[in-house]
Every structure is written in C-alpha cells, then in structure tokens.
Design a protein around this motif. Structure first.
Motif, short mmCIF file in Angstrom:
data_model
loop_
_atom_site.label_atom_id
_atom_site.label_comp_id
_atom_site.label_asym_id
_atom_site.label_seq_id
_atom_site.Cartn_x
_atom_site.Cartn_y
_atom_site.Cartn_z
N ASP B 24 1.07 -0.67 0.11
CA ASP B 24 0.13 0.46 -0.19
C ASP B 24 0.68 1.23 -0.16
O ASP B 24 0.74 2.15 -0.33
CB ASP B 24 -1.33 0.07 1.18
N ASP B 29 3.36 3.71 -8.91
CA ASP B 29 1.98 3.66 -8.55
C ASP B 29 1.58 2.75 -10.33
O ASP B 29 2.37 2.80 -11.33
CB ASP B 29 1.21 4.69 -8.79
N VAL B 31 -0.65 1.85 -11.32
CA VAL B 31 -1.93 2.69 -12.65
C VAL B 31 -1.41 3.37 -13.56
O VAL B 31 -1.03 2.87 -14.59
CB VAL B 31 -2.87 3.02 -11.99
N ARG B 48 -7.84 2.73 -11.15
CA ARG B 48 -8.32 2.68 -10.70
C ARG B 48 -9.24 2.31 -9.44
O ARG B 48 -9.82 1.31 -8.60
CB ARG B 48 -8.06 3.98 -9.44
N LEU B 51 -9.57 -1.55 -10.74
CA LEU B 51 -8.55 -2.03 -10.08
C LEU B 51 -10.07 -1.99 -7.87
O LEU B 51 -8.70 -2.92 -7.92
CB LEU B 51 -7.68 -1.68 -9.98
N LEU B 53 -8.63 0.19 -6.39
CA LEU B 53 -7.72 1.02 -5.38
C LEU B 53 -8.17 2.19 -5.10
O LEU B 53 -7.47 2.96 -4.18
CB LEU B 53 -6.78 1.46 -6.32
N ASP B 54 -9.43 2.77 -5.19
CA ASP B 54 -10.36 3.39 -4.58
C ASP B 54 -10.49 3.51 -3.50
O ASP B 54 -10.69 3.86 -2.10
CB ASP B 54 -11.26 4.73 -5.80
N PHE B 57 -7.97 1.13 2.84
CA PHE B 57 -7.00 -0.05 2.57
C PHE B 57 -8.69 -1.28 3.63
O PHE B 57 -7.66 -2.89 3.12
CB PHE B 57 -6.37 -0.57 3.91
N ARG B 60 -10.29 -3.25 1.06
CA ARG B 60 -9.84 -3.31 0.78
C ARG B 60 -9.19 -5.32 1.01
O ARG B 60 -9.51 -6.31 -0.31
CB ARG B 60 -8.50 -2.83 -0.45
N TYR B 64 -10.30 -8.41 -0.20
CA TYR B 64 -9.85 -10.05 -0.72
C TYR B 64 -9.64 -11.22 0.01
O TYR B 64 -9.49 -12.03 -0.79
CB TYR B 64 -8.04 -9.28 -1.22
N TYR B 267 0.63 -5.68 -7.77
CA TYR B 267 1.02 -6.01 -6.65
C TYR B 267 -0.09 -7.59 -6.82
O TYR B 267 0.24 -7.84 -5.21
CB TYR B 267 0.27 -4.99 -5.41
#
Lengths: 277, 303
Positions: B24, B29, B31, B48, B51, B53-54, B57, B60, B64, B267
């Motif tokens: 993180d 980056d 992207v 983003r 994926l 990513l916005d 944490f 996400r 995941y 990643y």
C-alpha cells in the motif's frame, strides 16, 4: 580466563577478525587503496582479463574490478552495520516491552512476530523493498526490519527467563523500579548474547544486501555493490567469467569473516549459547 | 491436528495483511505504470476505480480475503490473466526444484554430519567443518554462476539454464541445496555427538549391540529431533533461495514470477505468490510438528 583470552586461543576466530579489520581498512581507505576511480569507464578495455594494468580485470564498461571491489566494502559494511543497528535496537525495544508487559500485550506482540517469522527467508525483505523502493538507504532499512523479529524473540525469551531468577526477584522485592531493574540486572545479561547475534547478523545482512542488489532490487548502479557487480557480470558470464565471479569471492570472504568472529565471540563470551544462537 | 490447522489460518491472514499493507505504501503507482506517464487524470481515476484501489485499505483487505477464501486470487495486472492460473503454471517448477534440493541437503548433510560425529577431529571431520563454513558463507546466486562456469562452460557437462529434463535440474538443485547441506551437516554432527555421550548409548554398546545398530537405532533416531526442526526452518531458506536460484538458471518457477511481479508493480500477482510461499512454509512446519510424535512417542499428541 577472560573473554579476550578465550577468543585469542581460537585460531579461526582470529582469522575472521583479521579479515574484518582488512574489510574495515579497505572501506575507510578506499580512495587511497583503489588504483582507479571505481566509476571510470574505458570502453576499449571492456571485459579485460586480469593482468598487469587491471589486477582483477575490467567489467563490461571497462571499469577496474579491483577498485570496485575495494569500494564495494564500503557499501557492504555500511549497509551491514546500519541494518544490524536497526535490527538490534528495534528487536531490543520490542523484546523488552513484550517480556516486561506480559499478559495480553505480550500475546499480541508474539502473534505479530510469528506472522513476520512465517515469511520464508528473503520474502519479507522482498516485500519491504517492493514497498520502499530500491536504493542504498531503502535496502538498509529493509534488511534491518527483516532482522527485527528474530532479535525481538531472543530478547523476550531472555527477559522472561531473567525475570524468574532469584536476584531479579530480590531486587524487585527491595522495590527497584522497572527501569533500574532493566538497566542493572536485565540488560547486562542480554548484551553478550546480542553482541554475538549482531555479529552473526552482519554476515546475513551482507548476504541479503548482495542478494537484493543481485536481483536489481537493492543498491542501484553505478554504486559499487558486490551483489550488483555479480549481477552485471552475469550477462557476460560465458565470455568473461571473471566479471561475475571475482566480486562474489569478496562477498564470501566478508560473510565468512563475520561468521568466524561471531562463532568465536559466542564461544568466548558465553559457551552456553553454543547451538542456540 | 485440526487445532494446528486452524492455528495456521490467522498466520496466513496476517501474512496477507502485512504484504498488502507494505504494498500500500508502494511509491511507484501500478496504475501510472500501466497507462504510461502521459495518461489523463480521468483515465487513471477510472482504472483505479476498476481495480478497487480507491477504496480504503481495510475494505480492500477484507474484500481480498473474502475472495481468496472462495478461491479467487484476482487477475494479474500485467498479463490480465487469473493469478491462480499464473501461479498454477509456475509452482510445479518451484516444487520440483525445492524438493530436489531438500533431498540432496538432507541426504548429504546427514551423511556428512554423522561421519563427522563418528570420527571427530579426523581429517574428514576437519574438511567437512571447513566446507560447511564456506557453504554457509557463499552467496547462493554466486555459487550458481560458479557452477555454470565450471560444469557448463569448462567441462561442458550440463546445460547453462532452462528447465524440462532431469539434467536441467542438477545444477539449480545442487546450488540451492549447498547452504542447507552445510547447516544440516553442522547440526547433525553436534546432535549425534551429544547423543553418543548418553547413558543409553553406553548401555547399548555394553550389551554388545553392533556399532552400526547403535548409530542407526539409538543415535540417529534421537538426533533426528533437532535435525527435523532445522529441516522445517531450512525449507523457508530454500524457498527464499529458490527466488535467487530461479533467476540465475532461468528456471520458470514462482520465485522468478515474484521478482517479475515486483518489477512490474503487479501487486495482485505478488500477493498471490507470497501467499503460496507462506502457505507452503506453514504446511511444511505443520508436517514437521506432526512427525515429532512419530519419532519420539514421548512427545505424543498433547502439544
């Protein structure tokens, strides 16, 4: 018999010490010892075989390998010493806190350390480098952090064992506050083990720095890092094997030196540590 | 057994957490790397979002973990293939390499260690101990290159790199095994020496048991406990070493995949690869834990 007398009787340890002194000298006096500038390129002499002009030959860019090996001692020792310091200080703090706090804080910290120790060797360092990015400073930090969990576990173990000893119990019964207990009774007993571990860690730190740099994820060109030199030599391995193999010898000698000194210190400072560190 | 297995789950959750947290803070980056430096802000934001990513944490992370639990490791950013498929392509090669290395390390290490302990301070013992000092100090990627120079370039006996046949396996497996051979030989020597001083060994000898049986049945079996612990730890070393060995020998395994993933800032692929490595490490150490009981009935199943 004191520790130095015991250390002195260990011939292999003395060889290691001599090699460490040699490394330290070449790191400190590199500009005076190196016959050439380590970044000076001479493309018409690229991949020159070892000879009168270039004692250990020249690399892909015609740079003097001997000079780069001498300067490489700087990178290896600086990364090694600083990352050992990070690992020892970080591990000492965490270990003392866990050992003293006991109860749930200890349990939480130990589970956390177990997770870090569940990373197979090198992979945690790779993950940290992936996050921090490459370069000498980031490599040092990654190697240092990589070493923290093991140190913390050793320190916590000793703190727990020492807390149970009678003299620490007596000092506590007499009303010694925790900082005094730590300074007078606990730390002096942990330090010899940490010196031994720190020396052996130097060997591992040098290996790890070399490995990361070899992968292209550590120290970046044109800095003379031994691992990086092996990596560039790899591309010309079949036409000029000396470019990759000579710097690797330097890594081996440095690692061997710290392993020998570490083993010698362990036997001299505290023979009981044999097998445990 | 089941309790042990359940205990492995929080460790793996933690490994994923640590890896995602470190990634993180990745400065480069993924992207921007994918779209190039001249991508519009709009395109970057869109990707983003695509994926995920916005999102924060923790969201996400839980997302995941939830998907991994259902067997979905996501799609690799670079190849846009399922990560599970990329890992499935790579892991057999790594397994082959590490198992071969583990076999070499165990056989050679124990043989050398026992011989050293049986004839302590002999010429063989001296050479073996010196050899293991060097074995522990040689950087593995350099050992590989030296072996290539000697056996491929000078002697022309073995291929430089690549995979596919048993002959391709020899150099990488030996390279990967060498530090572990040294470590296991050292440990075996001191463990066997310790056991040979025990009363029960003296008793066995006194009642006329032959030296070979004393070694095989009494000394080795007892010495095997610390050796086994070491083997579990060495498997972690081997996996880390596999990253380097695979790079040196162009061996198409997980280690090389991982290094590629780091360079490409992929990643999602990196997370998957680390997860597989950690899972393997946890399973191996579980097996090690369980085999203590088989070797020493006193340890039993209470732990």
């Amino acid at each position: 018999m004191n520790a130095w007398a015991r250390f002195r009787r260990n011939r292999l340890a003395l060889v290691g010490l001599a090699l460490v002194v040699l490394l330290a000298f070449s790191a400190l006096l590199a500009p005076w010892l190196a016959p050439y500038d380590p970044t000076r390129q001479s493309l018409i002499e690229k991949r020159a075989r070892p000879g009168a002009k270039y004692l250990l030959g020249a690399d892909e860019f015609g740079r003097d390998i001997l000079s780069r090996v001498i300067y490489g001692a700087r990178v290896a020792l600086v990364v090694g010493v600083l990352s050992s310091a990070i690992a020892l200080v970080g591990g000492l703090l965490l270990g003392v806190v866990a050992g003293f706090a006991g109860a749930w804080l200890d349990a939480v910290m130990m589970r956390g350390l177990e997770i870090l120790l569940a990373f197979p060797y090198l992979l945690l360092a790779l993950a940290i480098v992936a996050a921090l990015g490459t370069g000498t400073l980031n490599t040092t930090i990654a190697v240092g952090i990589w070493g923290v969990p093991a140190v913390a576990r050793i320190v916590r173990g000793s703190v727990l064992a020492l807390r149970e000893t009678e003299y620490v119990g007596a000092a506590r019964a007499l009303g010694a506050p925790p900082p005094a207990l730590l300074r007078r009774h606990i730390l002096p007993n942990i330090v010899p083990g940490l010196i031994v571990y720190g020396t052996l860690f130097m060997a591992n730190a040098i290996l790890l720095e070399a490995a990361l740099s070899f992968l292209g994820l550590g120290v970046q060109p044109p800095t003379a890092s031994w691992g990086l030199m092996v990596s560039t030599g790899r591309d010309v391995l079949l036409v000029a094997p000396h470019v990759a193999t000579v710097p690797g010898l330097a890594i081996m000698v440095a690692v061997l030196a710290f392993n020998l000194v570490g083993d010698g210190l362990r036997d001299a400072l505290d023979p009981r540590l044999r097998g445990s560190v | 057994m089941i309790r042990r297995l359940l205990l492995a789950v929080p460790v793996l959750l933690g490994v994923v957490f640590v890896v995602m947290l470190t990634i993180d803070y990745l400065p480069g980056d993924a992207v921007t790397l994918m779209l190039g430096e001249h991508a519009t802000k709009d395109a970057v934001a869109k990707l983003r979002e695509h994926l995920g990513l916005d999102k924060p944490f923790l969201v996400r992370y839980l997302d995941y973990v939830g998907r991994v639990a259902r067997g979905d490791l996501g799609r690799s950013i670079q190849q846009n293939r399922p990560v599970a498929a990329e890992l499935a392509d790579a892991w057999p090669a790594t397994l082959e390499l590490t198992v071969a290395a583990l076999v070499i390390a165990t056989v050679a290490g124990i043989a050398a260690g026992v011989a050293s302990a049986v004839w302590p301070n002999s010429l063989f013992d001296g050479l073996a101990r010196l050899g293991s000092l060097f074995g522990l100090s040689m950087p593995i990627f350099w050992t590989g290159l030296v072996l290539i120079v000697v056996f491929s370039l000078w002697l022309n006996w073995l291929p430089v790199g690549g995979a596919g046949s048993l002959i391709h396996l020899v150099l990488p497996a030996v390279t990967l095994a060498l530090p572990s051979v040294a470590m296991i030989a050292r440990m075996t020597r001191s463990a066997v020496l310790d056991v040979l001083r025990e009363d029960y060994v003296r008793t066995a000898r006194a009642k006329g048991v032959g030296e070979f049986l004393v070694l095989a049945r009494h000394a080795l079996r007892n010495a095997f406990i610390p050796i086994l612990t070491l083997l579990g730890l060495q498997s972690g070393q081997l996996m880390g070493g596999a990253v380097l060995t695979e790079t040196v020998f162009a061996w198409p395994g997980l280690g090389r995949l991982m290094v590629k993933a780091i360079f490409a800032r992929d990643y999602i692929l990196l997370q998957g690869a680390v997860l597989v490595f950690a899972l393997a490490f946890v399973i191996i150490n579980l097996i090690v834990d369980l085999s203590y009981g088989l070797l020493d009935p006193r340890i039993g199943r209470q732990g």
